[in-house]
Write an enzyme that holds these catalytic residues in place. Structure first.
Site, PDB file in Angstrom:
ATOM      1  N   LEU A 173     -52.788 -17.572  92.042  1.00  0.00           N
ATOM      2  CA  LEU A 173     -52.908 -18.015  90.653  1.00  0.00           C
ATOM      3  C   LEU A 173     -51.533 -18.261  90.065  1.00  0.00           C
ATOM      4  CD1 LEU A 173     -55.394 -15.837  91.203  1.00  0.00           C
ATOM      5  CD2 LEU A 173     -55.874 -16.361  88.815  1.00  0.00           C
ATOM      6  N   CYS A 174     -51.403 -19.376  89.348  1.00  0.00           N
ATOM      7  CA  CYS A 174     -50.173 -19.744  88.649  1.00  0.00           C
ATOM      8  C   CYS A 174     -49.013 -19.726  89.651  1.00  0.00           C
ATOM      9  CB  CYS A 174     -49.951 -18.804  87.466  1.00  0.00           C
ATOM     10  SG  CYS A 174     -48.735 -19.393  86.265  1.00  0.00           S
ATOM     11  N   ALA A 175     -47.899 -19.082  89.306  1.00  0.00           N
ATOM     12  CA  ALA A 175     -46.767 -19.048  90.235  1.00  0.00           C
ATOM     13  C   ALA A 175     -47.104 -18.301  91.512  1.00  0.00           C
ATOM     14  CB  ALA A 175     -45.555 -18.415  89.556  1.00  0.00           C
ATOM     15  N   GLY A 217     -49.685 -18.861  93.117  1.00  0.00           N
ATOM     16  CA  GLY A 217     -50.198 -19.902  93.977  1.00  0.00           C
ATOM     17  C   GLY A 217     -49.105 -20.593  94.769  1.00  0.00           C
ATOM     18  N   PHE A 254     -55.387 -21.611  91.707  1.00  0.00           N
ATOM     19  CA  PHE A 254     -55.856 -21.786  90.331  1.00  0.00           C
ATOM     20  C   PHE A 254     -54.658 -21.907  89.396  1.00  0.00           C
ATOM     21  CE2 PHE A 254     -59.137 -19.552  92.626  1.00  0.00           C
ATOM     22  CZ  PHE A 254     -60.315 -20.135  92.202  1.00  0.00           C
TER      23      PHE A 254
END
Length: 376
Positions: free
Chosen positions: A252-254, A256, A280
């Site tokens: 998720l976010c960074a 990811g 995501f």
């Protein structure tokens, strides 16, 4: 544009009361929740103030149209212009906010006193910015991040948490949750009714989660390679516990970015350890102009930003907060400025907003990698 604005303002403020409802000078604006209070229509003073703001806003738009700016330069100017209009709205002042003035009268000044208290509390505890949530509303580990689990591995970089199954039988392939380095991992485990982990566990999916260490200056050399290696190390630990090679990898976010980097490294090594990769709120190929993050990315600005963060050794919690807040000034700052200070309201008790205030630091080299990824 300036001459036209002066002419419009003069006509707005000098016309007679019989003409005060005439919208011919400044056509009605699109519905705006900031001006929803009835006083903006019923009071001649506030109606003129709103019309003046609209006239000024349109003159700024007209200046941009006549500027001849194109492409990325135009996008940059539009961003600055929109931010300026958000900050300069009359509702952001006590005298220009009819709801705040009415509340002061109704509470006999109590709302004003509370607003001042909120201001000084945020000055001390929230880097001088209005709080988006009540910092005391939830307790981590009790109200949020409360799913039962245990730390099964710890090193200098991260802790690996294994969650207790909620079903008699579980899937053979566990899930590894990798969150961003700029917030706490428990976005996946808010209150029980908003917990992704709980839903996964109820579905029989074994869940592991990485909780990154909040770095200090001594960890300034940690970069994207460091964090990607951390993901690989976490998978090795899960393999030992689960006695199977594969995992479902969720970033998720960074988080990811490092999950994708780790998956690429494992693929290149021939390690078929990732059953599925889910990303995501994540951009792997960011380029200048494609998002607000890249609008002001130039070769000179990149070098200046990297030099500054390397000199400090760390990208602080305040730096992280301001980076996100400035993207949407009205939504992230000014709306809470009005509610917390002008209206004297208590910050919201909401688990997602509570989590959103729980920022962490970022090592200098990791932030430099983020900057480079935003340019290339």
């Amino acid at each position: 544009a300036q001459a036209q604005l002066a002419e419009n303002l003069a006509e707005i403020w000098l016309r007679g009361e019989a003409d005060e409802r005439d919208d011919g000078v400044v056509p009605p604006s699109a519905p705006d929740a900031r001006f929803a209070d009835p006083a903006w229509e019923e009071s001649g003073l506030f109606r003129r103030l709103r019309q003046s703001y609209d006239a000024w806003s349109r003159s700024m738009d007209g200046w941009l149209e006549a500027s001849g700016l194109e492409g990325l330069d135009r996008d940059r100017a539009q961003f600055v212009l929109n931010a300026t209009k958000d900050v300069m709205a009359p509702v952001n002042t006590l005298a220009g906010n009819p709801e705040a003035l009415r509340k002061i009268r109704e509470t006999q000044g109590a709302s004003l006193v509370q607003g001042v208290k909120n201001f000084f509390d945020d000055l001390q505890h929230n880097h001088g910015y209005p709080a988006v949530a009540d910092r005391q509303a939830f307790e981590v580990g009790k109200d949020v991040a409360a799913s039962e689990g245990a730390v099964v591995f710890r090193n200098e970089l991260f802790e690996l948490i294994q969650y207790k199954p909620l079903t008699e039988t579980v899937s053979k392939v566990p899930l590894l949750y990798v969150f961003s380095q700029v917030n706490r991992f428990y976005l996946g485990d808010l209150t029980p009714d908003r917990s992704l982990f709980k839903r996964l566990l109820e579905a029989g999916v074994p869940v592991f989660a990485i909780s990154w260490r909040n770095p200090t200056r001594e960890h300034s050399d940690w970069n994207i390679d460091t964090y990607a290696d951390g993901v690989v190390d976490a998978i090795r630990v899960i393999q030992q516990i689960n006695r199977r090679k594969k995992v479902h990898l969720m970033g998720l976010c960074a988080g990811g970015l490092v999950a994708a980097a780790a998956a690429g490294v494992m693929k290149a090594r021939g390690d078929q350890w990732v059953e599925t990769l889910s990303l995501f709120v994540n951009v792997l190929d960011s380029r200048p102009g494609e998002s607000e993050f890249g609008l002001f990315t130039t070769e000179r600005s990149v070098e200046a930003q990297k030099a500054a963060v390397r000199a400090r050794g760390i990208f602080t919690e305040r730096n992280v907060f301001e980076m996100f807040a400035m993207l949407r000034i009205e939504e992230n700052v000014m709306s809470f400025f009005r509610s917390n200070y002008l209206l004297g309201e208590e910050p919201l008790k909401h688990p997602l907003l509570f989590w959103s205030m729980d920022y962490t630091r970022v090592p200098a080299e990791m932030q430099c990698d983020f900057i480079d990824l935003g340019q290339k």
